[in-house]
Design an enzyme around this catalytic site. Structure first.
Site, mmCIF file in Angstrom:
data_model
loop_
_atom_site.group_PDB
_atom_site.id
_atom_site.type_symbol
_atom_site.label_atom_id
_atom_site.label_comp_id
_atom_site.label_asym_id
_atom_site.label_seq_id
_atom_site.Cartn_x
_atom_site.Cartn_y
_atom_site.Cartn_z
ATOM 1 N N SER A 35 6.445 1.708 -0.640
ATOM 2 C CA SER A 35 6.342 2.894 -1.505
ATOM 3 C C SER A 35 6.797 4.131 -0.747
ATOM 4 O O SER A 35 6.358 4.372 0.370
ATOM 5 C CB SER A 35 4.894 3.125 -1.944
ATOM 6 N N SER A 75 4.701 -5.433 3.357
ATOM 7 C CA SER A 75 5.171 -6.572 2.556
ATOM 8 C C SER A 75 6.604 -6.947 2.895
ATOM 9 O O SER A 75 7.416 -6.102 3.259
ATOM 10 C CB SER A 75 5.094 -6.237 1.072
ATOM 11 N N GLN A 108 4.184 2.719 4.690
ATOM 12 C CA GLN A 108 3.528 1.564 5.305
ATOM 13 C C GLN A 108 4.428 0.355 5.102
ATOM 14 O O GLN A 108 4.634 -0.093 3.974
ATOM 15 C CB GLN A 108 2.186 1.393 4.609
ATOM 16 N N GLU A 129 -7.634 1.195 2.060
ATOM 17 C CA GLU A 129 -6.966 1.224 0.762
ATOM 18 C C GLU A 129 -8.031 1.087 -0.327
ATOM 19 O O GLU A 129 -8.025 0.178 -1.120
ATOM 20 C CB GLU A 129 -5.972 0.061 0.665
#
Lengths: 369, 413
Positions: B170, B138, B135, B253
């Site tokens: 991540s 950020s 994903q 999330e």
């Protein structure tokens, strides 16, 4: 899994809350706070008319036998309203002790009166400024008569019967003493929470009747009684914590400073978020303890201590920081912040303070090895 | 009030348990059980292979992504069944870490915004672990203030050209695909000029650089985009609607209820029960007992809060907002526990060596990984804002950038 209260149980809570909204507003609490009444009689009468002191007392002894889960929610509503009544002393402690340890004759004579509220009970254990040592009590019973002094007896001034922890021939026991018996002298004490009647009691050869028929069981009986009562006290504590948090949030939304509502400042917002977190942890622990209480589960000692410790922490945090959110106004007599602050610190010590319950909690943990 | 399964739940639990007993990689049980925080232990086996192999086995038998429809690789199960599965999978669930982002966040976003053809192509392979997703949200200038992101997407025919940089991605280094939020219009307010895509992580111009973390590992990455081309068919949602699409992702999330959240309580309890101090065990010390009681209350509070959520799911309801406190409580608590455990062990606890330190250096691992728990997926401060604003109903913070076109927002550099 159904880890929640039933609709019937919630209905009783809502009915209790409505009675309290009607009769136990700030003005009613302040009647007691400012010394014009020893307790809120109209509130107590209302609770008795609804049969609430008998919530967990069996029908055979004049109660309504609605169970401990219901009683937990009643306690939560009472705590939320900072109700100045002897409910906790009379119901969670004395009626419970009579039900658990009393002889058949004692149950038949006392429980119906405790259930309908015509008799108010209070528990007298503390003797001074240390946690009581049940093996070395100053109050002693000889030949059915008690002598000695008790210090800080909650609701003792309005009680009809005292349950007194005293030494006897075979060790500490719990004794029933009528407050109008000869040789019983009560003196009102100033405390941090004047909304709760608190006295010292001097006994001088006053008639005392052992609860149950075996002496020397006082320490074990009190430990068992406290584990059960701690759950109900914890529900009062989370009720009060919720009220304090609601009050803080309400004020922070309306009060403006620097051209904006103070609740938009993160310094206050984060404080209230932390109050919410402490309260939700305590609330969930209380739910679990309610289950353990209602089912008499072997997990009760650990569950009760966990609920008690986290509810004490949550109420003390919420009441303290509710004052902080209010700023100077929170320190005035006029605002109600101090009602929660006082009660939270009173309840934190009744049944033994935080360190006592932390210790019990660790004792009750299953071995980690 | 009771803790029993309904008959249907009990039957489902028995079925799950039987399948796990027959199929789980039992040779990994001990290694997985002794994994320290942030470090997956798979004995001698390659962790990625071990994870992919268990995931594929589950998917083939219909035990992957239980909530997803069967045609997309799931089971069409109910939320309470998913919780029961998590409880039963237990320690083997640790093998699923690699797939969490793809299955928990990218998958649901694809489910909501991709075409039918795309869903049938991509979702089953997310479920089976054959393809890993990341994903790309950020940025160096958009973390807590995610909508302040700067990565540009410019239309060129049927394609979009991407330039910019993402960070804290991540698993990007293991990923086959990613979902990517970009700025397509810098002249409107910041939330309004965003657009979401998905892309092949092997596209020309994508450069992935692992970030070396405080604990020496590299779970996160920087991802650079240099004229990366994405077909318009891989746009998720309308142009300018990326913020709304990202909320779909972030709403998913959520705490994995039933799997439990790591607090460090069992570790500190075990340590103080055996560690000698002052010719006694540490647990006899009043200061230790006080802290232990406090941590137990927090750990129990989270477990009991999860039980309330599970009850709500069991009744077919949505769990209440109290479920949002988990990471906020657990992150700080773990950091405190690590520090306290090392304090009790004295200066020797500075040694961070699985062969020499207590419990395979578990407290050192917690010390060095726990700071990230308090930042990733919403910092402690953002979580407090969310509780204050969305749960308690406190007013929004005043925003200096409110209503300004993105390209006129002060940046400080």
């Amino acid at each position: 899994m159904n880890f929640d209260f039933s609709e019937d149980e919630k209905l009783v809570r809502d009915q209790t809350a409505r009675l309290l909204a009607d009769r136990c507003d700030s003005k009613a609490v302040r009647e007691v706070l400012e010394g014009r009444a020893p307790y809120a009689r109209a509130v107590w009468q209302g609770l008795c008319e609804m049969g609430l002191p008998g919530t967990a007392i069996p029908e055979a002894y004049g109660g309504v036998e609605a169970g401990y889960l219901t009683l937990c929610l009643v306690a939560q509503a009472l705590g939320a309203a900072v109700a100045p009544t002897p409910f906790s002393s009379s119901v969670y402690l004395v009626a419970e002790a009579v039900r658990l340890f009393g002889t058949e004759a004692q149950k038949q004579s006392l429980l119906p009166k405790l259930a309908d509220g015509s008799c108010i009970g209070a528990l007298a254990v503390t003797e001074g400024r240390t946690e009581p040592d049940l093996n070395a009590l100053a109050c002693q019973v000889r030949a059915g008569r008690v002598s000695g002094n008790k210090f800080a007896v909650a609701d003792g001034g309005i009680a009809d019967v005292l349950l007194v922890a005293a030494g006897g021939d075979s060790g500490a026991g719990l004794y029933l003493v009528s407050t109008d018996a000869a040789g019983v002298t009560r003196s009102r004490l100033e405390t941090v929470d004047p909304t709760r009647d608190t006295v010292s009691v001097a006994f001088s050869d006053a008639a005392a009747e052992l609860l149950g028929d075996t002496g020397g069981q006082g320490a074990a009986q009190l430990a068992r009684l406290y584990d059960r009562a701690a759950v109900l006290f914890a529900f009062e504590q989370i009720g009060g914590a919720q009220s304090a948090l609601d009050m803080a949030v309400g004020y922070a939304r309306e009060r403006f400073a620097f051209g904006r509502p103070i609740g938009s400042f993160q310094g206050l917002k984060h404080m209230m978020a932390d109050m919410y977190v402490a309260l939700k942890l305590a609330e969930s622990n209380c739910y679990y303890a309610a289950w353990a209480l209602a089912t008499d589960a072997p997990e009760l000692p650990l569950a009760a201590a966990t609920a008690r410790v986290s509810a004490t922490q949550a109420y003390q945090l919420c009441s303290r920081d509710n004052i902080q959110v209010h700023g100077g106004m929170g320190f005035t007599w006029e605002f109600d912040c101090h009602l929660y602050y006082r009660r939270s610190n009173y309840l934190a010590l009744q049944l033994g303070g935080l360190s006592v319950w932390e210790n019990k909690l660790v004792n009750a943990l299953p071995s980690a090895a | 009030m009771d803790f029993n399964d309904t008959p249907a739940e009990a039957a489902f639990r028995a079925e799950a348990r039987a399948w796990i007993q027959a199929n789980a990689p039992r040779q990994l049980f001990e290694a997985l059980s002794s994994s320290t925080f942030g470090g997956l232990n798979t004995g001698g086996e390659d962790p990625m292979q071990a994870a992919k192999s268990w995931q594929k086995k589950k998917a083939d038998a219909g035990w992957a992504c239980l909530l997803w429809p069967q045609e997309y690789g799931g089971r069409g199960a109910t939320p309470i069944q998913s919780v029961i599965w998590n409880q039963e999978e237990g320690v083997y669930g640790k093998l699923g870490g690699t797939f969490i982002i793809g299955q928990g966040m990218c998958g649901p976003t694809m489910m909501a915004y991709a075409s039918e053809e795309q869903k049938r192509r991509y979702l089953p392979k997310i479920a089976s672990g054959e393809e890993i997703w990341c994903q790309l949200f950020s940025e160096p200038h958009g973390g807590s203030d995610l909508a302040g992101l700067r990565t540009r997407a410019e239309k060129d025919g049927d394609e979009w050209v991407i330039n910019g940089q993402k960070i804290w991605t991540s698993g990007a280094q293991h990923s086959d695909y990613g979902i990517l939020i970009t700025r397509t219009d810098p002249t409107v307010a910041k939330h309004k000029g965003l657009t979401m895509f998905f892309l092949d992580m092997r596209s020309p111009g994508v450069d992935i650089r692992p970030i070396k973390q405080v604990n020496g590992q590299s779970g996160f990455n920087e991802v650079y985009f240099d004229n990366v081309r994405i077909p318009d068919a891989q746009r998720l949602g309308a142009v300018g609607d990326g913020w709304r699409v990202s909320l779909t992702t972030l709403m998913n999330e959520r705490l994995a209820i039933g799997g439990g959240i790591t607090t460090g309580f069992p570790d500190i309890h075990e340590l103080v029960s055996s560690l000698p101090i002052d010719r006694d065990t540490a647990i006899s010390d009043p200061a230790v007992r006080s802290k232990l009681a406090d941590w137990y209350c927090k750990a129990a509070g989270l477990r009991n809060t999860a039980s309330r959520a599970i009850s709500a799911l069991s009744r077919g309801e949505t769990p209440g907002p109290e479920n949002s406190i988990g990471k906020l409580v657990a992150g700080g608590m773990m950091q405190d526990i690590a520090k306290f455990a090392m304090d009790l062990q004295g200066f020797g606890a500075v040694v961070n060596d699985p062969a020499l330190s207590e419990g395979a250096a578990r407290f050192q691992a917690m010390l060095l990984r726990s700071p990230a728990v308090r930042i990733e997926g919403g910092t402690d401060q953002i979580l407090r804002n969310i509780i204050a604003e969305r749960v308690l109903g406190l007013p929004e913070d005043m925003r200096a950038d409110k209503g300004l076109p993105f390209n006129r927002i002060p940046t400080g550099n």
